[in-house]
Enzyme design. Structure first.
Site, mmCIF file in Angstrom:
data_model
loop_
_atom_site.group_PDB
_atom_site.id
_atom_site.type_symbol
_atom_site.label_atom_id
_atom_site.label_comp_id
_atom_site.label_asym_id
_atom_site.label_seq_id
_atom_site.Cartn_x
_atom_site.Cartn_y
_atom_site.Cartn_z
ATOM 1 N N ASP A 244 0.828 -1.203 0.000
ATOM 2 C CA ASP A 244 0.000 0.000 0.000
ATOM 3 C C ASP A 244 0.863 1.254 0.000
ATOM 4 O OD1 ASP A 244 -2.329 -1.496 0.034
ATOM 5 O OD2 ASP A 244 -2.442 -1.527 2.214
ATOM 6 N N ASN A 268 9.442 2.277 -4.706
ATOM 7 C CA ASN A 268 10.206 1.104 -4.299
ATOM 8 C C ASN A 268 10.901 1.336 -2.959
ATOM 9 O OD1 ASN A 268 10.471 -1.358 -5.913
ATOM 10 N ND2 ASN A 268 12.654 -1.125 -5.561
ATOM 11 N N LYS A 277 9.456 -0.994 10.195
ATOM 12 C CA LYS A 277 8.716 -0.697 11.414
ATOM 13 C C LYS A 277 7.485 -1.582 11.484
ATOM 14 C CE LYS A 277 10.056 4.204 11.286
ATOM 15 N NZ LYS A 277 9.558 5.601 11.194
#
Length: 296
Positions: A244, A268, A277
């Site tokens: 996303d 990218n 994270k």
């Protein structure tokens, strides 16, 4: 330059486990976390953080889950004029994340499945790029694509989850974004033959096919060229939301007037940064972070 996202928004319930459960197996995980999600909302936040002017059209219910994604979109600066409230449950996603960074997701669509053409903005003027996914009804995706094309906007579809597209929709798509598994499903062929499969989709009428390849980077195929973008090397913590992030940042950079090659490179890098994270929206990088990573 406004990016309009028409898509889903959910409340995500995340649990980290040593390994994903097998059928019939119960595993113990860490404390559950509640976070905003949904492919549409994720992509809207990613585009907004990347610096785009973003408007969102989607639906929530009148329940305790609705404020989680709505407030996160507002905090990111996304225009919620076209967020609808329906008398049905809000969307919820149950996400299991294993120690190797892979995830499995079960989605209860709720209001997302009831978003209709009547809920779309009546006026698409000012929209330069429309980005959609397939967690909302096919008829709504098609109606939005028609209106965007009539208004002169670029029509982008992230075909996730994969499903067969109506013939008319192929002809309305300027840009189709898929991962390697979705590409194989749509093209009806084996995986790892991405360029040939992408060209088979171009033959159906879409302008450009972009394939995300995880650790192998990404690939863009147009009638005239093939652009290969190697992966940005990072240590993977959690892949949730990486795709996303890629889609939202790609739309943001294209809306900013950047060419396809540079937009692909930025997307990218952003998708890779999102894997460093935990979570989806919480892990999405800012425009400054993307530019710094590109320089490095």
């Amino acid at each position: 330059m406004t990016v309009l996202i028409v898509g889903s928004l959910n409340t995500d319930i995340l649990v980290r486990v040593r390994q994903a459960p097998q059928p019939g197996e119960t595993v113990l995980g860490d404390d559950a976390q509640i976070a905003p999600g949904g492919k549409g909302a994720n992509q809207a936040v990613a585009a907004a953080r990347a610096g785009a002017s973003v408007a969102f059209c989607g639906a929530v219910g009148h329940d305790s889950f609705a404020p989680v994604p709505r407030e996160a979109l507002a905090a990111a600066g996304v225009d919620l004029t076209h967020l609808r409230e329906l008398d049905v449950p809000s969307g919820v996603a149950l996400i299991t994340i294993s120690d190797d960074g892979e995830n499995s997701i079960t989605v209860a669509s709720g209001a997302n499945a009831r978003l209709s053409a009547a809920d779309l903005p009546a006026d698409f003027s000012g929209v330069t790029h429309l980005l959609m996914q397939q967690e909302i009804p096919e008829a709504t995706v098609l109606a939005a694509a028609r209106r965007a094309r009539a208004a002169g906007a670029q029509v982008m579809l992230n075909a996730a989850p994969a499903r067969e597209l109506p013939d008319e929709l192929w002809l309305l798509l300027d840009l189709l974004i898929v991962n390697e598994h979705e590409l194989a499903q749509l093209a009806g062929g084996p995986e790892h033959q991405e360029e040939a499969a992408a060209r088979s989709l171009l033959a159906r009428g879409v302008g450009t096919v972009i394939v995300t390849l995880g650790g192998r980077g990404s690939l863009a195929v147009t009638p005239d060229q093939v652009l290969e973008q190697p992966a940005h090397k990072i240590e993977v913590l959690d892949t949730t939301g990486a795709g996303d992030t890629f889609c939202g940042v790609l739309a943001a950079w294209l809306a900013g007037g950047v060419g396809l090659a540079d937009a692909l490179k930025a997307a990218n890098v952003a998708g890779a940064l999102a894997c460093t994270k935990l979570g989806a929206q919480a892990a999405m990088p800012t425009g400054e972070e993307i530019k710094a990573a590109l320089k490095s």
